[in-house]
Design a protein around this motif. Structure first.
Motif, PDB file in Angstrom:
ATOM      1  N   ALA A 181      18.916  14.432  69.941  1.00 35.75           N
ATOM      2  CA  ALA A 181      19.805  15.210  70.703  1.00 35.75           C
ATOM      3  C   ALA A 181      19.855  16.683  70.203  1.00 35.75           C
ATOM      4  N   LEU A 182      19.780  16.769  68.962  1.00 29.88           N
ATOM      5  CA  LEU A 182      19.452  17.885  68.196  1.00 29.88           C
ATOM      6  C   LEU A 182      18.101  18.616  68.752  1.00 29.88           C
ATOM      7  N   VAL A 183      17.013  17.794  68.303  1.00 37.25           N
ATOM      8  CA  VAL A 183      15.569  18.127  68.893  1.00 37.25           C
ATOM      9  C   VAL A 183      15.833  18.925  70.200  1.00 37.25           C
ATOM     10  N   ASP A 184      16.378  17.962  71.337  1.00 44.03           N
ATOM     11  CA  ASP A 184      16.348  18.351  72.520  1.00 44.03           C
ATOM     12  C   ASP A 184      17.175  19.762  72.757  1.00 44.03           C
ATOM     13  N   GLY A 185      18.254  20.004  72.000  1.00 43.63           N
ATOM     14  CA  GLY A 185      18.763  21.195  71.981  1.00 43.63           C
ATOM     15  C   GLY A 185      18.178  22.278  71.542  1.00 43.63           C
ATOM     16  N   LEU A 186      17.291  22.287  70.218  1.00 41.77           N
ATOM     17  CA  LEU A 186      16.866  23.087  69.344  1.00 41.77           C
ATOM     18  C   LEU A 186      15.314  23.488  70.014  1.00 41.77           C
TER      19      LEU A 186
ATOM     20  N   LEU B 234      13.290  25.063  62.070  1.00 41.49           N
ATOM     21  CA  LEU B 234      11.964  24.265  61.598  1.00 41.49           C
ATOM     22  C   LEU B 234      12.546  23.252  60.779  1.00 41.49           C
ATOM     23  N   VAL B 235      13.260  23.680  59.854  1.00 38.34           N
ATOM     24  CA  VAL B 235      13.706  22.985  58.729  1.00 38.34           C
ATOM     25  C   VAL B 235      14.828  21.647  59.410  1.00 38.34           C
ATOM     26  N   LEU B 236      15.495  22.235  60.282  1.00 35.84           N
ATOM     27  CA  LEU B 236      16.438  21.068  60.500  1.00 35.84           C
ATOM     28  C   LEU B 236      15.674  19.958  61.622  1.00 35.84           C
ATOM     29  N   LEU B 237      14.495  20.698  62.356  1.00 32.61           N
ATOM     30  CA  LEU B 237      13.866  19.575  63.292  1.00 32.61           C
ATOM     31  C   LEU B 237      12.796  18.758  62.387  1.00 32.61           C
ATOM     32  N   VAL B 238      12.135  19.413  61.141  1.00 31.69           N
ATOM     33  CA  VAL B 238      11.459  18.525  60.240  1.00 31.69           C
ATOM     34  C   VAL B 238      12.369  17.461  59.688  1.00 31.69           C
ATOM     35  N   SER B 239      13.795  17.957  59.278  1.00 33.32           N
ATOM     36  CA  SER B 239      14.635  16.765  58.870  1.00 33.32           C
ATOM     37  C   SER B 239      14.700  15.645  59.789  1.00 33.32           C
ATOM     38  N   GLU B 240      15.284  16.019  61.005  1.00 30.18           N
ATOM     39  CA  GLU B 240      15.412  15.065  62.016  1.00 30.18           C
ATOM     40  C   GLU B 240      14.330  13.869  62.216  1.00 30.18           C
ATOM     41  N   LEU B 241      12.910  14.559  62.637  1.00 33.70           N
ATOM     42  CA  LEU B 241      11.855  13.708  62.907  1.00 33.70           C
ATOM     43  C   LEU B 241      11.365  12.826  61.576  1.00 33.70           C
ATOM     44  N   VAL B 242      11.486  13.575  60.668  1.00 31.91           N
ATOM     45  CA  VAL B 242      10.741  12.850  59.641  1.00 31.91           C
ATOM     46  C   VAL B 242      12.014  11.719  59.108  1.00 31.91           C
ATOM     47  N   THR B 243      13.153  11.904  59.203  1.00 29.81           N
ATOM     48  CA  THR B 243      14.168  11.026  58.692  1.00 29.81           C
ATOM     49  C   THR B 243      13.967   9.894  59.682  1.00 29.81           C
TER      50      THR B 243
END
Length: 153
Positions: free
Chosen positions: A101-106, A38-47
């Protein structure tokens, strides 16, 4: 639950802390793979939202499901840009450009929808008793996305 995010890269850290505190409040532990992911996904999408639009965004988090089915965590980031997420090629030396790409993988599922004059990018994580994909699983080795990344603008 939602958090309004100003168009400032410093807001990404605040968004991560907010999302993690909401997850912990639901009884899911900080050491579970779901929390790390969750923390990684929030980082990517909010960034993506604050860097590429220069406008405020809204982060939403919801947890659904019951005893008969695994809970699903849904993360949404709405912004005022109507431009669709588009693939972007990056070389191995690039320090950015791999967010979606990270979102797609996670994520178990993800997508985007037009919303008024802007858009909403969403992803979902299923919380179950079996080990799920975690951010640590994507730390090394070749990927199907090597050399290809996505940019949400």
């Amino acid at each position: 639950m939602q958090l309004e995010v100003r168009p400032d890269p410093a807001e990404v850290g605040r968004a991560r802390r907010w999302a993690l505190s909401r997850l912990l409040g639901s009884g899911i532990g900080a050491d579970e793979p779901l929390a790390e992911t969750l923390v990684l996904l929030v980082s990517e999408l909010v960034t993506n939202a604050v860097v590429h639009t220069g406008c405020p965004a809204v982060l939403r988090l919801s947890l659904s499901g019951g005893a008969a089915e695994p809970a699903t965590l849904r993360l949404e980031v709405a912004d005022s840009s109507d431009r669709a997420p588009v693939p972007r090629c990056v070389d191995g030396e690039s320090t950015g450009g791999r967010g979606l790409a990270l979102v797609d993988g996670l994520a178990d599922r993800w997508g985007w929808n037009k919303e008024g004059a802007g858009k909403r990018i969403w992803c979902e994580l299923d919380h179950c008793t079996q080990p799920a994909k975690s951010a640590a699983a994507y730390g090394g080795g070749a990927s199907a996305y090597e050399g290809l990344a996505f940019e949400a603008v």
